[in-house]
Structure formats: C-alpha cells, structure tokens
Design a protein around this motif. Structure first.
Motif, mmCIF file in Angstrom:
data_model
loop_
_atom_site.group_PDB
_atom_site.id
_atom_site.type_symbol
_atom_site.label_atom_id
_atom_site.label_comp_id
_atom_site.label_asym_id
_atom_site.label_seq_id
_atom_site.Cartn_x
_atom_site.Cartn_y
_atom_site.Cartn_z
ATOM 1 N N PRO A 98 0.885 -1.246 -0.319
ATOM 2 C CA PRO A 98 0.111 0.063 0.076
ATOM 3 C C PRO A 98 0.938 1.296 -0.027
ATOM 4 O O PRO A 98 1.917 1.264 0.193
ATOM 5 C CB PRO A 98 -0.782 -0.115 1.410
ATOM 6 N N TRP A 99 0.217 2.350 -0.300
ATOM 7 C CA TRP A 99 0.763 3.671 -0.570
ATOM 8 C C TRP A 99 1.579 4.026 0.938
ATOM 9 O O TRP A 99 2.940 4.567 0.679
ATOM 10 C CB TRP A 99 -0.102 4.698 -0.806
ATOM 11 N N TRP A 100 1.060 3.687 2.069
ATOM 12 C CA TRP A 100 1.674 4.152 3.353
ATOM 13 C C TRP A 100 3.079 3.455 3.598
ATOM 14 O O TRP A 100 4.017 3.992 4.175
ATOM 15 C CB TRP A 100 0.878 3.967 4.334
ATOM 16 N N ARG A 101 3.128 2.145 3.189
ATOM 17 C CA ARG A 101 4.295 1.374 3.152
ATOM 18 C C ARG A 101 5.370 1.759 2.145
ATOM 19 O O ARG A 101 6.507 1.911 2.722
ATOM 20 C CB ARG A 101 3.930 -0.386 2.848
ATOM 21 N N ARG A 102 5.034 2.209 1.103
ATOM 22 C CA ARG A 102 6.015 2.813 0.236
ATOM 23 C C ARG A 102 6.293 4.044 0.669
ATOM 24 O O ARG A 102 7.765 4.374 0.376
ATOM 25 C CB ARG A 102 5.385 2.966 -1.305
ATOM 26 N N LEU A 103 5.686 5.065 1.300
ATOM 27 C CA LEU A 103 5.886 6.129 1.766
ATOM 28 C C LEU A 103 6.750 6.065 2.887
ATOM 29 O O LEU A 103 7.951 6.681 3.055
ATOM 30 C CB LEU A 103 4.698 6.962 2.309
ATOM 31 N N LEU A 104 6.618 5.143 3.658
ATOM 32 C CA LEU A 104 7.655 4.676 5.014
ATOM 33 C C LEU A 104 9.000 4.489 4.300
ATOM 34 O O LEU A 104 9.963 4.479 4.923
ATOM 35 C CB LEU A 104 6.894 3.746 5.588
ATOM 36 N N GLN A 107 10.959 7.095 2.918
ATOM 37 C CA GLN A 107 11.680 7.955 4.191
ATOM 38 C C GLN A 107 12.909 7.419 4.450
ATOM 39 O O GLN A 107 14.024 8.059 5.155
ATOM 40 C CB GLN A 107 10.577 8.024 5.404
#
Length: 261
Positions: A98-104, A107
C-alpha cells in the motif's frame, strides 16, 4: 522483521552493524553541535525524525548557526538530498504494498540503504537488506541524536575526535567491491574528478550532484562495445540456397543446396 533478518546473510548484517556504529558517532556529534551552538534541544530531534538525512541536517544547522535564514537552510538541504532521486529509481523494486508502506520506505532511503540493496544478488535479498538497514539506521540515528543533544556542549570539538571522517570512510568501504568493474571504476573516477574540481567554486552539495556526470563515461563505454554484425541471410541463386554445416573439427563443411519452394 524476523523473516527479513533471516533473509540477510551474516556478512551483510555485520556490515550494517558497522555502518550503524559509524552513524551513531555522527548522530551524537550532530545533536551536541546543534544544542551547544544555541538551538533548542527539540530542533535536532525533530529534524532527525522528519528529515533523516545526516548531510542535509549538518548543512542546514551549520547555515542557521552561522546567521543564515530558514529558507536558505531548507534550500541547502533540498540540494544535498537531490542526489537521492536517482537512488530512488535504482531501488524502486524493493518498495511494494500500500501507499503508506511505500511512503515509509521512501523515508528510509539513504546512501547506505541504497548501497546495501544494490549489493544484493536478487530482488528478495535487496528488499530484505533495504528494510533491515533502513529501520536499524533510523533507530540508531535518532537515539544517538537524542543522546548528543542531551550531552550538549560536553563533547567539545567533534572534528578533533575525527568523527567527521567515520561516515565517508564507511561509505568508501561499501563501494569498494563495486569498483572491480572497469566501467564502474572509470565512471567513479570521472565523477570524483568533476566533484573535486567544482568544490572551490560551487556551494556545498552541488559538486556531489555534478559527480553524476561520471555516468556519461559509463554510458559511452557501453555504447563502445558494439555487438558483432549479424550474418546476412544467404540469397537464393537459381532457385536454390546454400545450406552450411560444421565439420567435426570445427571448420565449415562444403556447401550443399536445397530447393527453395
């Protein structure tokens, strides 16, 4: 996380631990320099959590402590971190879900995480090395910055201790195995020459970006190694085309012909 640790080999885990140790020394010095220079203790801690880029943090804090404005500090950090853009393309395959895992995962992108990922032989190993190194570095860096900030001015002159040399020394050790390739070695040497030549004339961070011009050398080397010309297809003569073969000794057999329909 346990499955990732089992995927990474012992040598890589040892090297990640050494990098974390070097980063811890640098993080302590960053926190101490920031607080002893007059910044509130929350500033280096917040920067480490949100920015997570040692070079950019040092440059921004140094600019602020020397009298520069916040906008100039942000611009300097952005210029320094622009080098991570090509790194992102090279390790994009390790980020999935998901997008939040890719965003993490984005980082956690640093010089070290990209280096360890690129050293792995397959995608599964790259993904494991990237996340193990990224999570470990994030935890160690932020913890060491907190310790340095609490210590304040007790460390004194960190440059005199040689802490500033630990970080580039570790990165050099990481890239040395890649320099066995002739094209990579030529590109690295060309990039180093460009960066050193530009350092006296450009602001900090820009010479590192110009070092990417060394990739042009690698590109020319690849273009120079042309593939051999393909053997043209035999042209039928008098309704027949030659059919070649290979003799047991490796030489060509006498041509025979077959009807072309």
């Amino acid at each position: 996380m346990r499955s990732l640790l089992r995927t990474v080999d012992r040598v890589t885990l040892r090297n990640i631990a050494l990098v974390c140790l070097a980063d811890a020394l640098v993080g302590v010095s960053f926190g101490a320099i920031s607080v002893s220079g007059g910044l509130p203790i929350w500033v280096p801690i917040a920067m480490s959590l949100l920015v997570f880029a040692g070079g950019a943090q040092f440059a921004a804090v140094g600019l602020v402590l020397s009298g520069g404005g916040a906008l100039a500090a942000v611009a300097t950090g952005l210029v320094l971190n622009a080098r991570l853009l090509p790194f992102g393309f090279t390790v994009a395959d390790v980020l999935e879900g998901p997008w939040w895992r890719r965003l993490l995962g984005a980082q956690l992108l640093t010089d070290e995480t990209a280096a360890f990922a690129l050293l792995q032989p397959d995608r599964r190993s790259r993904r494991a090395a990237y996340w193990v190194c990224g999570v470990a570095l994030f935890a160690i860096w932020n913890a060491s910055v907190v310790l340095g900030a609490l210590a304040g001015g007790l460390i004194g002159d960190t440059d005199a201790l040689g802490l500033d040399a630990a970080f580039p020394a570790v990165l050099l050790a990481l890239v040395l195995p890649s320099l066995t390739d002739r094209r990579t070695r030529a590109a690295a040497l060309a990039g180093a020459v460009v960066a050193v030549a530009a350092t006296p004339f450009l602001p900090a961070g820009l010479p590192v970006l110009l070092a990417l011009l060394g990739l042009v050398v690698a590109g020319r080397g690849a273009a120079g190694g042309r593939a051999p010309e393909p053997t043209p297809e035999a042209v039928p003569v008098n309704g027949q085309r030659p059919v070649g073969g290979t003799a047991p000794g490796g030489g060509p057999t006498a041509p025979i012909t077959e009807e072309v329909h």
